[in-house]
Structure formats: C-alpha cells, structure tokens
Write an enzyme that holds these catalytic residues in place. Structure first.
Site: not given
Ligand code: BUJ
Length: 563
Positions: A279, A392, A405
């Site tokens: 990341h 968050y 972000t």
């Molecule tokens: O916030 C940040 O700076 C980066 C964040 C950190 N954190 C993950 C801790 C929140 N990073 C991201 O947001 C990247 C995440 C990438 C993966 C996202 C997954 C979304 C899931 C979508 C589908 C789910 C469907 C479920 C069906 C049963």
C-alpha cells in the site's frame, strides 16, 4: 468565508508540495508486517466464457493484458483518469474529439469547462517494476523501469522470464503460455525453506535477514525479484467459497507470495484471479484502474483461446532462482513461518449479504447509498457496544496533485442521535421523525464526502500539523496527547468501498487488534460486505447487528414503525 477558502487553498498547496513525503513515511516507517496490516486485495470476476478460466489460459491472458497496460503507460497512451461531474456529456465522442484537438497545455482547461477533472496519476509510475525494500526503521521504495522480466511463484519457488524484448514487444502469448506450463510442471513440491515467509515478518526483522541474504551472495536474485514487472502467483489451490477466496487473496499460505512487490497477480488452480498490493506506493484508485483495464482487455481480446497450443519451449529462457541459505537465514525463515501461521489462525473473514434493498431503492428514496450503509454501521456499533466508536471511511484525494486519501469520519452528532433513536428509543419517535433523521444523516454524510474529496477533511490536516511539530523538534502539542485524539485514531471500524463490473470481492485486515476491516459495496439490489477481524465472536455479532440495523432502516423507509 472567502478568507477561509483562501487559507484552505494555501494550505492545500503547501500540503501538496511539502507533505507528500510524510504520508509515504507513515507507511514506510511502520514496522508491523505488511500482510494483514496494510496490503489489501481486489479480486476479479471470472471470465464470462467458462472455458477461459483454466489456470494457464487465464494467467496467460491476464499477463498479456497487464503488459499491454504497462506499455500504454510507458508510451503515454493511457487515457487519463478523469472525474466526470456530468458523465453523459463528457464521455461523449464529441467531447473526446474536442479534448483530443486541444494542445496538452490547455486540455485541462477544456475538461474543466465541461466539469470533467483529470486526476493525479503520479502513483502509476510505481505500479510496475517496483518493490518495497525492508530497511532498519524505514523501508524504501525501489523501481527499475528497465526490468523486462516477470516473476512467477509456484509452490514457494521463484521463476523469472522475459516478457518484453528490448524494443518493448511483448513475448508471444503462446510462449508465455509455454513458460507457465513449464513452471507448473517444474515446481512440483514445496521447498524446504521458502524465502517468501520473510516478507510476512515485521519490517526490522526482515531488514536484518535481507542484509544476511545479501551477504550470503543472493544479491542478483533479490534484484530480479525487486525489478520484475510484477509478481504472478500460480497458487496450487481450488477455492470452495468467497471466504476461502478472501483468505487466499489477503494472506494466502505465506509460501507463495512476495508481499513486498507493488502488486501480485494471484491465480488459483480454478482460475480465480485477484491482486494483492503493497500500500505504501499507491492507493485503491490506481490498482482499480489496472484491474478494470486488464479484466476488460483479457475478456474482450484474449491473447489465447482454450485450445491454443503453447509454443515449443526452450527451458533455458526461464530461470528458477536458487538461493544460498545459511543456518541463520533458515532459522529466520522458520521463525517467520511460525509467526505467520499463528497470526493466520487468528484472523477471521466473514461475508455479509443483505438482499432486501440496494442502490436503486435508496436512490429512489433520495438517499445516498453510501451514507445509508455507513449509518447502518454506526447503529450497529451503537447496538453492539452501547456507544459510538472510532470509524473511518477511505476517500481518494486524487483530484489534487500527488493526492492520496483523506478520512471521512462517518460518526457525527446526527448519526449518534439517529443510532440512539433506533437502538434505545425505539418507541419514542414517530416513523416520520425517524425518516427525517435518516435524511439528515444522509445529507450530512454527502457533505463530509465532498469535503474530504476536496481536501477539507481534518485528519490529514492534523497529520500535517503533527508532522510539522515533530520535524521542528517541538514538544508534542497537547492536542496530540489528548485521550480523545488517541481514541479517534484507534480505528475500530475501518471501511472502504469500490464498485466495478470487473470486481468480485475486495478486502483488508483490521487496523487495530480489536477492530474490523470492512470492504463493502451497495450494489443495485443488495448490500455486500467482506469483513475481517481478530475477535471472531465480536465480528459475528457485528454482522448480526448490521442485519438488524439495515432491516430497521428499511422498515422506516417503507413507513413501518420499529417493533
Ligand atoms: O485510507 C487510506 O489511506 C487507504 C485505505 C486503508 N484502509 C484499507 C485501511 C481503509 N485503503 C483502501 O481503502 C484500499 C482498499 C482496497 C480494497 C477495497 C475493498 C472494497 C470491497 C468491495 C467489494 C465488497 C463486496 C462484498 C460482497 C459480499
């Protein structure tokens, strides 16, 4: 008002020019293992043509599409990422033609005129040929854009072969296919010591062992791993369900991943594909663009078909990396393996589906689908813990140069009032009052989303102030020592969402030991989450309460009183 906006603007510019490094440092100085703590995953939908999902066919097609993407990026043919306020007009042929006629120097203004905003793409330079290198106290990002070889992992063994020639031509698909078949046959058993486990270690331990590896004469091999275009993991596993899929893509079994690689394309025996990414170099937006493009290209223009014959192979083209391991390195690998397996035992993954409404219903109700999901999470936490908890939601700030972000904080006075009404005061409010509370929460959440995307959130602002203070050697301002600040940053509900026709699932680990990682999407007709946590029972309870909260919201939206 004008003055505040002006100050904000100055701050944002200041942030862009002086605070890019601290955000990288936040990741690179973290000493926890990257696996589970930082690396998320995004998995792809199957190829709609069933026969194209065999492991070798899918891997070959996805590798070719990935290299095509790399070539478009390097040759500056990649269409810019654009945020369209009015997608209908700005994605029309007329607009595209108009923009293509403008000189580069003014094309931004042309897009701006029709409310289309090109986004920052600086992260893409570290998508390929890149690795995070463990170093004592602060890791480094390494990129060698001259690397032309692919790293392939199978049963814990490392292979490299060139997928590009010096002129940038892609190796013929039938040759890629042949190399992959060769690797599957060659790596028929696990090695006694798989180096991969080291990338699951805490970073200082790994940094020290890497030094030993270098001193033991493994520099060339490590260089090959670090500079490879990306890592392809051919997993020897067939997945039974989405929970298994999520475990596999998020952490796997440790011996067939190089978690430091900017991204690894994982393909299982049944052709399930996903991307696990480191990341520090970039965020979900860049990886999602890559996933979308390779999914589309590999399914619409597959490089090989199921009955394609592989090229005749000269096995010398493919190199298996052999490492020199002394006793100390071997024992470090064993120790890393044991720690990894212990942590893996503890992490729970749970899927959640709510089929009674989705985006279409909420939009008809003039509500923001994202806001309603976040409100449901707030109610859920209130029901489960009897109080509001630190939450968050990730929000991209790619609208800014070098933007990463900002945090949307879904917890507010409004969501607290609404949660209390739904949980503790169920008979006290009329349906109309409850409905009104939902509306207010939705409006407020939309505002928070917009503010975060426009750099007007408070988390990165405080982050920058704290950084300034630390870098000047000042005593830590009281604000940052306050228990409220500590609580705010002990994030129990860590959430992130994305939507794409290419994506099947996504997920990430919790960011604190007593927290949950919640990847979610409000689909057209249902709501889905992929959740993780170390406290299995609490996670299960959270999802039970989430079902309850969403049902309550539906009742109110359909005019039924809470029972
Ligand atoms: O916030 C940040 O700076 C980066 C964040 C950190 N954190 C993950 C801790 C929140 N990073 C991201 O947001 C990247 C995440 C990438 C993966 C996202 C997954 C979304 C899931 C979508 C589908 C789910 C469907 C479920 C069906 C049963």
């Amino acid at each position: 008002m004008v003055k505040i906006d002006f100050i904000n603007l100055i701050f944002n510019c200041f942030f862009v020019f002086f605070f890019v490094d601290p955000w990288f440092d936040m990741y690179l100085c973290a000493r926890d293992p990257v696996v589970l703590n930082f690396n998320p995953f995004i998995s792809l939908n199957p190829d709609p043509k069933e026969a194209y999902n065999s492991q070798v066919v899918r891997a070959t097609n996805l590798v070719v599409s990935s290299i095509k993407f790399l070539n478009s990026l390097n040759n500056e043919f990649l269409r810019p990422d654009i945020y369209y306020v009015n997608p209908k007009w700005s994605q029309s042929r007329l607009f595209k033609r108009f923009i293509s006629l403008l000189p580069t120097s003014v094309s931004w203004y042309g897009a701006y005129m029709v409310n289309a905003y090109p986004l920052d793409m600086s992260q893409y330079k570290r998508l390929f040929n890149s690795s995070r290198i463990p170093k004592l106290n602060k890791d480094e990002l390494f990129t060698n854009e001259w690397g032309r070889h692919l790293l392939v992992m199978r049963n814990g063994h490392f292979y490299v072969f060139e997928v590009l020639d010096p002129d940038g031509n892609i190796l013929h698909p039938s040759e890629i296919q042949a190399q992959l078949i060769y690797i599957l046959q060659d790596a028929d058993r696990l090695p006694e010591f798989s180096l991969c486990y080291l990338t699951t270690e805490d970073r200082n331990t790994w940094a020290a062992v890497r030094q030993q590896l270098l001193e033991a004469g493994n520099e060339d091999n490590l260089q090959k791993i670090d500079s490879a275009v990306f890592c392809l993991c051919l997993d020897n596993i067939s997945l039974k369900n989405d929970t298994e899929l999520s475990h596999c893509m998020l952490h796997g079994r440790g011996f067939n991943r190089w978690f430091d690689k900017s991204f690894s394309l994982i393909i299982t025996s049944d052709g399930t594909a996903g991307v696990n990414f480191e990341h520090s170099w970039g965020d979900g937006v860049a990886v999602l663009r890559f996933v979308n493009e390779v999914y589309r290209n590999s399914t619409r223009h597959p490089a090989i078909v199921p009955h394609s014959s592989p090229a005749a192979l000269s096995a010398t083209k493919c190199e298996r990396l052999e490492f020199k391991l002394n006793d100390s390195i071997q024992s470090a690998i064993n120790s890393a393996r044991m720690k990894f397996e212990e942590t893996n035992e503890k992490i729970s993954v749970r899927m959640f589906e709510f089929r009674k409404f989705g985006k279409e219903f909420l939009v008809k109700q003039k509500l923001s689908p994202d806001a309603v999901f976040q409100l449901a999470c707030q109610m859920t936490a209130y029901r489960q813990f009897g109080k509001i908890i630190s939450s968050y939601e990730a929000c991209s700030t790619a609208a800014f140069k070098h933007g990463r972000t900002e945090t949307i904080r879904p917890t507010s006075v409004l969501t607290k009032q609404c949660s209390r009404a739904f949980v503790e005061e169920r008979s006290k409010h009329s349906v109309a009052e409850l409905r009104n509370m939902i509306d207010e929460c939705s409006k407020y959440h939309r505002r928070l989303q917009l503010e975060a995307a426009l750099g007007k959130g408070f988390d990165r602002h405080l982050f920058a102030l704290k950084h300034l203070s630390v870098s000047r050697g000042d005593p830590m301002p009281e604000l940052f020592l306050d228990s409220a600040y500590q609580k705010l940053n002990h994030i129990i509900l860590s959430t992130s969402t994305l939507h794409s026709p290419a994506v099947h699932l996504g997920g990430f680990g919790p960011v604190v030991p007593d927290g949950f990682g919640i990847g979610y999407n409000v689909f057209d007709t249902w709501v889905g989450c992929n959740t993780t946590g170390y406290l299995n029972r609490e996670l299960q309870e959270f999802l039970r309460c989430l079902e309850y909260s969403l049902t309550d919201i539906l009742d109110v939206l359909e005019g039924r009183p809470l029972v």
